[in-house]
Design a protein around this motif. Structure first.
Motif, PDB file in Angstrom:
ATOM      1  N   HIS A 182      40.762 -23.550 -45.648  1.00 24.54           N
ATOM      2  CA  HIS A 182      40.231 -22.208 -45.410  1.00 24.54           C
ATOM      3  C   HIS A 182      39.259 -22.211 -44.236  1.00 24.54           C
ATOM      4  CE1 HIS A 182      38.577 -18.230 -46.096  1.00 24.54           C
ATOM      5  NE2 HIS A 182      37.367 -18.758 -46.160  1.00 24.54           N
ATOM      6  N   GLY A 183      38.341 -23.175 -44.215  1.00 23.96           N
ATOM      7  CA  GLY A 183      37.343 -23.230 -43.152  1.00 23.96           C
ATOM      8  C   GLY A 183      37.950 -23.468 -41.782  1.00 23.96           C
ATOM      9  N   PHE A 184      38.885 -24.405 -41.704  1.00 28.92           N
ATOM     10  CA  PHE A 184      39.539 -24.652 -40.419  1.00 28.92           C
ATOM     11  C   PHE A 184      40.354 -23.435 -39.976  1.00 28.92           C
ATOM     12  CE2 PHE A 184      39.383 -29.380 -41.533  1.00 28.92           C
ATOM     13  CZ  PHE A 184      38.346 -29.638 -40.655  1.00 28.92           C
ATOM     14  N   GLY A 185      40.956 -22.745 -40.933  1.00 27.95           N
ATOM     15  CA  GLY A 185      41.695 -21.534 -40.608  1.00 27.95           C
ATOM     16  C   GLY A 185      40.793 -20.448 -40.053  1.00 27.95           C
ATOM     17  N   GLU A 186      39.598 -20.299 -40.643  1.00 32.46           N
ATOM     18  CA  GLU A 186      38.641 -19.314 -40.139  1.00 32.46           C
ATOM     19  C   GLU A 186      38.149 -19.684 -38.734  1.00 32.46           C
ATOM     20  OE1 GLU A 186      37.239 -16.266 -41.675  1.00 32.46           O
ATOM     21  OE2 GLU A 186      39.292 -16.658 -42.343  1.00 32.46           O
ATOM     22  N   ALA A 187      37.911 -20.962 -38.503  1.00 26.56           N
ATOM     23  CA  ALA A 187      37.477 -21.409 -37.175  1.00 26.56           C
ATOM     24  C   ALA A 187      38.538 -21.071 -36.131  1.00 26.56           C
ATOM     25  CB  ALA A 187      37.203 -22.906 -37.184  1.00 26.56           C
ATOM     26  N   LEU A 188      39.789 -21.339 -36.469  1.00 21.75           N
ATOM     27  CA  LEU A 188      40.886 -21.025 -35.541  1.00 21.75           C
ATOM     28  C   LEU A 188      40.986 -19.518 -35.305  1.00 21.75           C
ATOM     29  CD1 LEU A 188      43.383 -21.781 -33.889  1.00 21.75           C
ATOM     30  CD2 LEU A 188      44.696 -21.787 -36.042  1.00 21.75           C
ATOM     31  N   ARG A 189      40.904 -18.747 -36.374  1.00 25.91           N
ATOM     32  CA  ARG A 189      41.004 -17.285 -36.249  1.00 25.91           C
ATOM     33  C   ARG A 189      39.930 -16.743 -35.310  1.00 25.91           C
ATOM     34  NH1 ARG A 189      38.290 -13.132 -38.296  1.00 25.91           N
ATOM     35  NH2 ARG A 189      37.070 -14.434 -39.721  1.00 25.91           N
ATOM     36  N   LEU A 190      38.701 -17.205 -35.457  1.00 23.26           N
ATOM     37  CA  LEU A 190      37.606 -16.700 -34.635  1.00 23.26           C
ATOM     38  C   LEU A 190      37.765 -17.113 -33.176  1.00 23.26           C
ATOM     39  CD1 LEU A 190      34.662 -17.257 -37.119  1.00 23.26           C
ATOM     40  CD2 LEU A 190      35.444 -15.050 -36.236  1.00 23.26           C
ATOM     41  N   ARG A 191      38.253 -18.305 -32.936  1.00 24.92           N
ATOM     42  CA  ARG A 191      38.437 -18.727 -31.545  1.00 24.92           C
ATOM     43  C   ARG A 191      39.565 -17.932 -30.881  1.00 24.92           C
ATOM     44  NH1 ARG A 191      36.954 -25.234 -31.582  1.00 24.92           N
ATOM     45  NH2 ARG A 191      34.980 -24.910 -32.671  1.00 24.92           N
ATOM     46  N   GLU A 192      40.580 -17.627 -31.660  1.00 23.24           N
ATOM     47  CA  GLU A 192      41.655 -16.788 -31.117  1.00 23.24           C
ATOM     48  C   GLU A 192      41.154 -15.374 -30.863  1.00 23.24           C
ATOM     49  OE1 GLU A 192      45.624 -18.932 -33.023  1.00 23.24           O
ATOM     50  OE2 GLU A 192      44.621 -17.328 -34.144  1.00 23.24           O
ATOM     51  N   GLU A 193      40.388 -14.812 -31.794  1.00 16.92           N
ATOM     52  CA  GLU A 193      39.905 -13.439 -31.648  1.00 16.92           C
ATOM     53  C   GLU A 193      38.923 -13.290 -30.491  1.00 16.92           C
ATOM     54  OE1 GLU A 193      38.313 -12.138 -35.366  1.00 16.92           O
ATOM     55  OE2 GLU A 193      40.283 -11.933 -36.312  1.00 16.92           O
ATOM     56  N   THR A 194      38.104 -14.286 -30.266  1.00 11.48           N
ATOM     57  CA  THR A 194      37.134 -14.214 -29.174  1.00 11.48           C
ATOM     58  C   THR A 194      37.749 -14.631 -27.840  1.00 11.48           C
ATOM     59  OG1 THR A 194      36.350 -16.453 -29.666  1.00 11.48           O
ATOM     60  CG2 THR A 194      35.132 -14.625 -30.655  1.00 11.48           C
ATOM     61  N   GLY A 195      38.955 -15.192 -27.873  1.00  6.93           N
ATOM     62  CA  GLY A 195      39.592 -15.647 -26.644  1.00  6.93           C
ATOM     63  C   GLY A 195      39.011 -16.936 -26.111  1.00  6.93           C
ATOM     64  N   PHE A 196      38.415 -17.758 -26.986  1.00 12.35           N
ATOM     65  CA  PHE A 196      37.834 -19.037 -26.559  1.00 12.35           C
ATOM     66  C   PHE A 196      38.966 -20.066 -26.464  1.00 12.35           C
ATOM     67  CE2 PHE A 196      34.984 -22.838 -27.424  1.00 12.35           C
ATOM     68  CZ  PHE A 196      34.368 -22.793 -26.192  1.00 12.35           C
ATOM     69  N   LEU A 197      39.758 -19.926 -25.420  1.00  9.16           N
ATOM     70  CA  LEU A 197      40.998 -20.680 -25.289  1.00  9.16           C
ATOM     71  C   LEU A 197      40.776 -22.180 -25.307  1.00  9.16           C
ATOM     72  CD1 LEU A 197      44.069 -20.289 -24.835  1.00  9.16           C
ATOM     73  CD2 LEU A 197      43.618 -20.406 -22.377  1.00  9.16           C
ATOM     74  N   VAL A 198      39.710 -22.639 -24.659  1.00  6.41           N
ATOM     75  CA  VAL A 198      39.471 -24.074 -24.565  1.00  6.41           C
ATOM     76  C   VAL A 198      39.134 -24.700 -25.925  1.00  6.41           C
ATOM     77  CG1 VAL A 198      36.980 -24.008 -24.086  1.00  6.41           C
ATOM     78  CG2 VAL A 198      38.405 -25.782 -23.032  1.00  6.41           C
ATOM     79  N   GLY A 199      38.740 -23.872 -26.898  1.00  2.57           N
ATOM     80  CA  GLY A 199      38.421 -24.389 -28.227  1.00  2.57           C
ATOM     81  C   GLY A 199      39.546 -24.256 -29.226  1.00  2.57           C
ATOM     82  N   ILE A 200      40.674 -23.655 -28.825  1.00  2.00           N
ATOM     83  CA  ILE A 200      41.747 -23.403 -29.784  1.00  2.00           C
ATOM     84  C   ILE A 200      42.522 -24.663 -30.127  1.00  2.00           C
ATOM     85  CG2 ILE A 200      43.956 -22.208 -30.091  1.00  2.00           C
ATOM     86  CD1 ILE A 200      42.740 -19.785 -28.709  1.00  2.00           C
ATOM     87  N   ALA A 201      42.821 -25.508 -29.140  1.00  2.34           N
ATOM     88  CA  ALA A 201      43.601 -26.714 -29.421  1.00  2.34           C
ATOM     89  C   ALA A 201      42.904 -27.634 -30.437  1.00  2.34           C
ATOM     90  CB  ALA A 201      43.908 -27.458 -28.128  1.00  2.34           C
ATOM     91  N   PRO A 202      41.600 -27.916 -30.301  1.00  2.77           N
ATOM     92  CA  PRO A 202      40.942 -28.723 -31.328  1.00  2.77           C
ATOM     93  C   PRO A 202      40.993 -28.084 -32.719  1.00  2.77           C
ATOM     94  CG  PRO A 202      39.587 -28.608 -29.372  1.00  2.77           C
ATOM     95  CD  PRO A 202      40.693 -27.628 -29.171  1.00  2.77           C
ATOM     96  N   ALA A 203      40.893 -26.749 -32.764  1.00  2.00           N
ATOM     97  CA  ALA A 203      40.965 -26.051 -34.053  1.00  2.00           C
ATOM     98  C   ALA A 203      42.360 -26.183 -34.659  1.00  2.00           C
ATOM     99  CB  ALA A 203      40.589 -24.589 -33.878  1.00  2.00           C
ATOM    100  N   LEU A 204      43.388 -26.126 -33.834  1.00  2.00           N
ATOM    101  CA  LEU A 204      44.760 -26.306 -34.316  1.00  2.00           C
ATOM    102  C   LEU A 204      44.962 -27.708 -34.891  1.00  2.00           C
ATOM    103  CD1 LEU A 204      46.656 -24.610 -31.356  1.00  2.00           C
ATOM    104  CD2 LEU A 204      46.804 -23.881 -33.742  1.00  2.00           C
ATOM    105  N   VAL A 205      44.441 -28.708 -34.200  1.00  2.04           N
ATOM    106  CA  VAL A 205      44.597 -30.093 -34.665  1.00  2.04           C
ATOM    107  C   VAL A 205      43.869 -30.303 -35.990  1.00  2.04           C
ATOM    108  CG1 VAL A 205      44.100 -32.505 -34.124  1.00  2.04           C
ATOM    109  CG2 VAL A 205      44.935 -30.987 -32.344  1.00  2.04           C
ATOM    110  N   ALA A 206      42.655 -29.753 -36.095  1.00  2.03           N
ATOM    111  CA  ALA A 206      41.894 -29.902 -37.333  1.00  2.03           C
ATOM    112  C   ALA A 206      42.619 -29.252 -38.507  1.00  2.03           C
ATOM    113  CB  ALA A 206      40.503 -29.297 -37.169  1.00  2.03           C
ATOM    114  N   LEU A 207      43.163 -28.058 -38.287  1.00  2.00           N
ATOM    115  CA  LEU A 207      43.903 -27.382 -39.353  1.00  2.00           C
ATOM    116  C   LEU A 207      45.163 -28.166 -39.711  1.00  2.00           C
ATOM    117  CD1 LEU A 207      44.169 -24.967 -41.240  1.00  2.00           C
ATOM    118  CD2 LEU A 207      45.286 -23.710 -39.367  1.00  2.00           C
ATOM    119  N   ALA A 208      45.818 -28.744 -38.713  1.00  2.00           N
ATOM    120  CA  ALA A 208      47.024 -29.538 -38.969  1.00  2.00           C
ATOM    121  C   ALA A 208      46.739 -30.708 -39.889  1.00  2.00           C
ATOM    122  CB  ALA A 208      47.609 -30.041 -37.653  1.00  2.00           C
TER     123      ALA A 208
END
Length: 248
Positions: A182-208
């Motif tokens: 849940h937490g990793f999913g929320e982190a990814l959602r917020l980075r996508e919503e804010t457009g913080f593109l450089v932080g999305i790949a690490p969030a994807l890996v953590a959720l994976a």
């Protein structure tokens, strides 16, 4: 360029990992304005965190900001950035500056009032330092949770993405996979919503790391695509894609 347009341009560049270009936009105002000088220093410190490069430029930007006539809150903000730069140098094994990091973050805590806008970020970074020293996230959980609650209350979506990420990592350490997911999913959602593109790949890996196959590989494939798109930033991500969870 008007102030609002400049702020938008700085964010767009920052979110795509173009920290030098973003800092250049701020340079004229940063020559005499503490707010711009501190933001410019923050951008160049963040570049060090993501690329492990540009340490000298970040130091110079911090010194320039610190040399200005600052309020206590601005001095606290500068100390927080100096502590984070020293933490990053230590965590990335560039040079051990743990003592400097602790001292600077301690100065920031003395200067920033509990209700100051920068307090949530300070609590988060003190949590990072605690985790680095202790070798585990559980010792830092209280700091992360304070930062998390403050960030949510202030509507700070970017910082909230970081606190969600690190609290999820603590949950994963404790074997709480559902909470971590849940937490990793929320982190990814917020980075996508804010457009913080450089932080999305690490969030994807953590959720994976907490998802079953084939979802996990799908997330890693998307992380690889973004990593290539951004020219290999964050620098540490290639190794982490192969070996384990991303912590950026």
């Amino acid at each position: 360029m008007p102030g609002g347009a400049r702020s938008t341009a700085v964010w767009r560049l920052r979110s795509r990992g173009c920290w030098e270009d973003a800092a250049a936009l701020l340079a004229p105002e940063a020559a005499s304005g503490p707010e711009a000088a501190l933001l410019r220093a923050e951008l160049l410190v963040e570049r060090c965190v993501f690329t492990s490069e540009g340490w000298g430029e970040a130091e110079d930007a911090l010194r320039s900001a610190e040399a200005m006539t600052l309020t206590d809150e601005e001095r606290g903000t500068a100390a927080c950035e100096r502590g984070y730069l020293a933490y990053a140098s230590t965590a990335l094994r560039v040079r051990d500056r743990a003592d400097e990091a602790r001292a600077a973050l301690g100065r920031a805590a003395a200067l920033l009032a509990p209700e100051a806008p920068g307090r949530a970020l300070l609590d988060f970074r003190r949590g990072l330092m605690t985790e680095l020293v202790s070798g585990g996230g559980q010792a830092a959980e209280a700091g992360y949770r304070r930062a998390h609650n403050l960030a949510l209350a202030r509507g700070d979506a970017l910082l909230s993405s970081y606190t969600w990420h690190h609290l999820a990592a603590v949950a994963r350490e404790a074997g709480e996979v559902s909470e971590a997911r849940h937490g990793f999913g929320e982190a990814l959602r917020l980075r996508e919503e804010t457009g913080f593109l450089v932080g999305i790949a690490p969030a994807l890996v953590a959720l994976a790391d907490v998802q079953p196959e084939p979802d996990a590989e799908r997330l890693r494939a998307e992380a690889r695509r973004l990593f290539r798109l951004l020219g290999g930033v964050p620098r540490s991500l290639a190794e982490r894609l192969a070996e384990g969870p991303a912590r950026v």
